[in-house]
Structure formats: structure tokens, C-alpha cells
Design a protein around this motif. Structure first.
Motif, PDB file in Angstrom:
ATOM      1  N   ASP A  34       0.819  -1.219   0.000  1.00 35.66           N
ATOM      2  CA  ASP A  34       0.000   0.000   0.000  1.00 35.66           C
ATOM      3  C   ASP A  34       0.851   1.266   0.000  1.00 35.66           C
ATOM      4  O   ASP A  34       0.310   2.376  -0.061  1.00 35.66           O
ATOM      5  N   ARG A  35       2.154   1.107   0.068  1.00 33.71           N
ATOM      6  CA  ARG A  35       3.050   2.265   0.157  1.00 33.71           C
ATOM      7  C   ARG A  35       3.485   2.706  -1.237  1.00 33.71           C
ATOM      8  O   ARG A  35       3.920   1.908  -2.056  1.00 33.71           O
ATOM      9  N   ILE A  36       3.377   4.014  -1.487  1.00 31.73           N
ATOM     10  CA  ILE A  36       3.798   4.600  -2.758  1.00 31.73           C
ATOM     11  C   ILE A  36       4.893   5.625  -2.478  1.00 31.73           C
ATOM     12  O   ILE A  36       4.786   6.436  -1.556  1.00 31.73           O
ATOM     13  N   SER A  37       5.952   5.584  -3.257  1.00 28.60           N
ATOM     14  CA  SER A  37       7.024   6.565  -3.135  1.00 28.60           C
ATOM     15  C   SER A  37       7.527   6.922  -4.532  1.00 28.60           C
ATOM     16  O   SER A  37       7.247   6.221  -5.510  1.00 28.60           O
ATOM     17  N   TYR A  38       8.259   8.012  -4.613  1.00 32.88           N
ATOM     18  CA  TYR A  38       8.804   8.484  -5.885  1.00 32.88           C
ATOM     19  C   TYR A  38      10.319   8.591  -5.777  1.00 32.88           C
ATOM     20  O   TYR A  38      10.848   8.963  -4.719  1.00 32.88           O
ATOM     21  N   GLU A  39      11.007   8.267  -6.850  1.00 33.14           N
ATOM     22  CA  GLU A  39      12.450   8.421  -6.917  1.00 33.14           C
ATOM     23  C   GLU A  39      12.805   9.313  -8.096  1.00 33.14           C
ATOM     24  O   GLU A  39      12.246   9.164  -9.188  1.00 33.14           O
ATOM     25  N   ALA A  40      13.730  10.247  -7.862  1.00 33.40           N
ATOM     26  CA  ALA A  40      14.140  11.200  -8.892  1.00 33.40           C
ATOM     27  C   ALA A  40      15.661  11.243  -8.944  1.00 33.40           C
ATOM     28  O   ALA A  40      16.295  11.791  -8.034  1.00 33.40           O
ATOM     29  N   PRO A  41      16.272  10.657  -9.965  1.00 34.08           N
ATOM     30  CA  PRO A  41      17.723  10.775 -10.128  1.00 34.08           C
ATOM     31  C   PRO A  41      18.091  12.121 -10.757  1.00 34.08           C
ATOM     32  O   PRO A  41      17.497  12.523 -11.757  1.00 34.08           O
ATOM     33  N   PHE A  42      19.044  12.803 -10.157  1.00 35.84           N
ATOM     34  CA  PHE A  42      19.562  14.064 -10.682  1.00 35.84           C
ATOM     35  C   PHE A  42      21.004  13.841 -11.128  1.00 35.84           C
ATOM     36  O   PHE A  42      21.766  13.133 -10.464  1.00 35.84           O
ATOM     37  N   ARG A  43      21.375  14.492 -12.238  1.00 37.24           N
ATOM     38  CA  ARG A  43      22.708  14.288 -12.809  1.00 37.24           C
ATOM     39  C   ARG A  43      23.427  15.621 -12.959  1.00 37.24           C
ATOM     40  O   ARG A  43      22.840  16.611 -13.406  1.00 37.24           O
ATOM     41  N   SER A  44      24.728  15.644 -12.567  1.00 34.96           N
ATOM     42  CA  SER A  44      25.512  16.867 -12.717  1.00 34.96           C
ATOM     43  C   SER A  44      26.997  16.537 -12.591  1.00 34.96           C
ATOM     44  O   SER A  44      27.394  15.756 -11.723  1.00 34.96           O
ATOM     45  N   SER A  45      27.801  17.122 -13.470  1.00 32.36           N
ATOM     46  CA  SER A  45      29.268  17.037 -13.380  1.00 32.36           C
ATOM     47  C   SER A  45      29.767  15.604 -13.254  1.00 32.36           C
ATOM     48  O   SER A  45      30.639  15.298 -12.428  1.00 32.36           O
ATOM     49  N   GLY A  46      29.197  14.719 -14.049  1.00 35.54           N
ATOM     50  CA  GLY A  46      29.719  13.361 -14.103  1.00 35.54           C
ATOM     51  C   GLY A  46      29.246  12.429 -13.019  1.00 35.54           C
ATOM     52  O   GLY A  46      29.754  11.310 -12.903  1.00 35.54           O
ATOM     53  N   CYS A  47      28.296  12.836 -12.191  1.00 31.09           N
ATOM     54  CA  CYS A  47      27.783  11.945 -11.161  1.00 31.09           C
ATOM     55  C   CYS A  47      26.285  12.166 -10.989  1.00 31.09           C
ATOM     56  O   CYS A  47      25.728  13.172 -11.437  1.00 31.09           O
ATOM     57  N   ALA A  48      25.638  11.203 -10.352  1.00 38.40           N
ATOM     58  CA  ALA A  48      24.182  11.278 -10.178  1.00 38.40           C
ATOM     59  C   ALA A  48      23.817  10.958  -8.740  1.00 38.40           C
ATOM     60  O   ALA A  48      24.525  10.239  -8.039  1.00 38.40           O
ATOM     61  N   GLU A  49      22.711  11.517  -8.308  1.00 36.11           N
ATOM     62  CA  GLU A  49      22.170  11.280  -6.968  1.00 36.11           C
ATOM     63  C   GLU A  49      20.684  11.000  -7.092  1.00 36.11           C
ATOM     64  O   GLU A  49      19.973  11.674  -7.831  1.00 36.11           O
ATOM     65  N   VAL A  50      20.209   9.983  -6.367  1.00 39.04           N
ATOM     66  CA  VAL A  50      18.796   9.629  -6.383  1.00 39.04           C
ATOM     67  C   VAL A  50      18.156  10.097  -5.081  1.00 39.04           C
ATOM     68  O   VAL A  50      18.606   9.734  -3.990  1.00 39.04           O
ATOM     69  N   LEU A  51      17.110  10.912  -5.196  1.00 37.19           N
ATOM     70  CA  LEU A  51      16.365  11.376  -4.034  1.00 37.19           C
ATOM     71  C   LEU A  51      14.975  10.756  -4.049  1.00 37.19           C
ATOM     72  O   LEU A  51      14.395  10.538  -5.115  1.00 37.19           O
ATOM     73  N   SER A  52      14.446  10.485  -2.863  1.00 35.70           N
ATOM     74  CA  SER A  52      13.127   9.865  -2.735  1.00 35.70           C
ATOM     75  C   SER A  52      12.139  10.835  -2.103  1.00 35.70           C
ATOM     76  O   SER A  52      12.503  11.632  -1.223  1.00 35.70           O
ATOM     77  N   PHE A  53      10.880  10.731  -2.540  1.00 34.89           N
ATOM     78  CA  PHE A  53       9.834  11.637  -2.083  1.00 34.89           C
ATOM     79  C   PHE A  53       8.555  10.860  -1.784  1.00 34.89           C
ATOM     80  O   PHE A  53       8.282   9.825  -2.394  1.00 34.89           O
ATOM     81  N   SER A  54       7.769  11.407  -0.873  1.00 34.81           N
ATOM     82  CA  SER A  54       6.426  10.889  -0.641  1.00 34.81           C
ATOM     83  C   SER A  54       5.491  11.477  -1.699  1.00 34.81           C
ATOM     84  O   SER A  54       5.857  12.449  -2.385  1.00 34.81           O
ATOM     85  N   PRO A  55       4.280  10.943  -1.866  1.00 33.92           N
ATOM     86  CA  PRO A  55       3.345  11.510  -2.847  1.00 33.92           C
ATOM     87  C   PRO A  55       3.019  12.983  -2.585  1.00 33.92           C
ATOM     88  O   PRO A  55       2.668  13.709  -3.514  1.00 33.92           O
ATOM     89  N   GLU A  56       3.143  13.419  -1.326  1.00 32.66           N
ATOM     90  CA  GLU A  56       2.860  14.818  -0.991  1.00 32.66           C
ATOM     91  C   GLU A  56       4.058  15.731  -1.210  1.00 32.66           C
ATOM     92  O   GLU A  56       3.963  16.951  -1.043  1.00 32.66           O
ATOM     93  N   GLY A  57       5.230  15.140  -1.560  1.00 25.23           N
ATOM     94  CA  GLY A  57       6.422  15.938  -1.809  1.00 25.23           C
ATOM     95  C   GLY A  57       7.416  15.967  -0.669  1.00 25.23           C
ATOM     96  O   GLY A  57       8.450  16.624  -0.765  1.00 25.23           O
ATOM     97  N   GLY A  58       7.120  15.253   0.414  1.00 25.05           N
ATOM     98  CA  GLY A  58       8.065  15.210   1.522  1.00 25.05           C
ATOM     99  C   GLY A  58       9.277  14.362   1.180  1.00 25.05           C
ATOM    100  O   GLY A  58       9.183  13.381   0.446  1.00 25.05           O
ATOM    101  N   ALA A  59      10.436  14.749   1.706  1.00 27.51           N
ATOM    102  CA  ALA A  59      11.668  14.006   1.457  1.00 27.51           C
ATOM    103  C   ALA A  59      11.670  12.712   2.264  1.00 27.51           C
ATOM    104  O   ALA A  59      11.278  12.690   3.437  1.00 27.51           O
ATOM    105  N   ILE A  60      12.089  11.619   1.637  1.00 26.24           N
ATOM    106  CA  ILE A  60      12.224  10.330   2.311  1.00 26.24           C
ATOM    107  C   ILE A  60      13.715  10.077   2.505  1.00 26.24           C
ATOM    108  O   ILE A  60      14.472  10.049   1.526  1.00 26.24           O
ATOM    109  N   PRO A  61      14.181   9.907   3.740  1.00 23.48           N
ATOM    110  CA  PRO A  61      15.617   9.686   3.980  1.00 23.48           C
ATOM    111  C   PRO A  61      16.100   8.428   3.275  1.00 23.48           C
ATOM    112  O   PRO A  61      15.346   7.455   3.116  1.00 23.48           O
ATOM    113  N   PRO A  62      17.357   8.416   2.850  1.00 18.62           N
ATOM    114  CA  PRO A  62      17.927   7.217   2.202  1.00 18.62           C
ATOM    115  C   PRO A  62      17.854   6.019   3.140  1.00 18.62           C
ATOM    116  O   PRO A  62      18.069   6.141   4.342  1.00 18.62           O
TER     117      PRO A  62
END
Length: 230
Positions: A198-226
């Protein structure tokens, strides 16, 4: 030296496509809007022996039309294109030569997976289908383009939805604002919606200067800790 440069958006993923001549023949590069080299064509001795053998075995001796080393900033892989009956089918291999995903058409999928993905693709242009395995479970993936935007979804054999790839413009405004606030000038590679019961989350990979970072969010836009890695 580049002989031809194209701006393309055939599969809902805008990019620059460059063709140029070398001693081995004509080859291609694909560059993202952020200047990142998404893929480059490899030929001849550039193809590792383990990969060459895996291509021979999996394609049953058929010659691929193109082999590309792909890199989205998160991981590298080889994309092997086979043209069959006028349609390009893409095999994906890990850098060690093992098969990561094989091409599959919707009609070739199990009934549950086929029905679920057919409903999602309805009215759009289907581009690719894949079959892959993780921890002993087989999954099926489809990618399609609707109104110039790229969509994707992954289901299990029964049709249970596991993950979706969604354009930013289709997401709720609070979530979009949260993702944009975290971008910090970095390039947003994609947005994925994940389902875990029943749990839904979002992942957004961002890319810059040769490396990438994946951040997670709740459906409401709150940050989910790694999550801690085992």
C-alpha cells in the motif's frame, strides 16, 4: 569530427544524436540536453570478448545492427540492437557481459502482465518491451510515448504494478515543486513511482558534473531519507 548532428525526440526522451566517420566506419553518439554522453556506439575490438560471446549466444548467431555503451549517470550497460522484421529490438547486457534484460513484445508476455501493460499503453505508441529477473522473480517492462512524452511501467507476471516512469508534467503540483526545489541546477534524469504494497514513493535521479544522486519523495512531496544498505 561530427558529420551530422540531429535533435531527436523519437521516444519521448529529447537528445542530440551525432554521426561521424572513423577508420572503423561510421559511428554515433547520443548526448543528453545537459551535455552528458548518454551512449556511444562501440565496434570491433571495442566490444569485450565476454559481451561478444553473450551476444552470439542470446541472439542465436544473428548479427546485431548496433552495439552501444549506455550511461545514464547511475549505471553503465550495453544496449544491443537487433533489427527483426523491420523492428528494432534492444537487448541490455551488464558491463561484465551477462544479460540484464531481453526484448519482448506485449503479445509474448504472460496473460496478467500483457493485460496490465496493454491497458497502460492503450492509445499511445509502444516503443519497447523487456523481460528481466531480480532475486528469482521475473518482471516485464514496457515503454511508450504519449503526446511526445515518455512513459514506462514494470509489472510482475501476474500484472501487479511495481514501478512507473512518469513525465514531470503529469505529477501533482506539490510533488513537482519539491522535486524542482531539490534539483539545484542539476538535470532531472527521470521520475519513477514505486509501489510496495500500500506504500507509494517516488524516486528522482539528478545528474551533474559526471555523477548522479537519487532522491526519494512521498506523494505529498516530503523528502524520504535514504534507506541504509545491507
Amino acid at each position: 569530427r561530427s558529420d551530422e548532428i540531429y535533435w531527436v525526440n523519437d521516444e519521448g526522451e529529447p537528445c542530440y544524436y551525432l554521426e561521424f566517420a572513423q577508420a572503423q566506419g561510421k559511428r554515433a553518439l547520443t548526448i543528453g540536453p545537459d551535455g552528458w554522453m548518454i551512449s556511444r556506439q562501440v565496434m570491433g575490438a571495442e566490444i569485450p570478448p565476454a559481451l561478444a560471446e553473450a551476444i552470439r549466444v542470446n541472439l542465436a548467431g544473428r548479427a546485431p545492427s548496433e552495439v552501444d555503451l549506455a550511461d545514464d549517470g547511475l549505471e553503465k550497460s550495453y544496449e544491443v540492437t537487433e533489427t527483426r522484421r523491420g523492428r528494432d529490438l534492444v537487448w541490455i547486457f551488464r558491463t561484465n557481459g551477462t544479460l540484464a534484460a531481453k526484448p519482448v513484445e506485449l503479445a509474448e508476455m504472460p496473460e496478467g502482465a500483457r493485460a496490465a501493460l496493454t491497458r497502460l499503453v492503450a492509445g499511445a505508441r509502444f516503443t519497447h518491451g523487456f523481460q528481466f529477473e531480480e532475486e528469482g522473480t521475473v518482471f516485464f517492462e514496457a515503454a511508450w510515448v504519449r503526446q511526445g512524452l515518455r512513459f514506462g511501467a514494470t509489472v510482475d507476471a501476474a500484472g501487479r504494478l511495481v514501478c512507473e516512469e512518469l513525465p514531470l508534467s503529469t505529477l501533482p503540483v506539490p510533488l513537482v515543486r519539491a522535486i524542482q526545489a531539490q534539483a539545484g541546477g542539476r538535470f532531472l534524469v527521470r521520475v519513477e513511482r514505486h509501489y510496495d504494497g500500500d506504500r507509494i514513493s517516488y524516486e528522482a535521479p539528478f545528474r551533474s558534473s559526471g555523477c548522479a544522486e537519487v532522491l526519494s519523495f512521498s506523494p505529498e512531496g516530503g523528502a524520504i531519507p535514504p534507506q541504509p544498505k545491507n
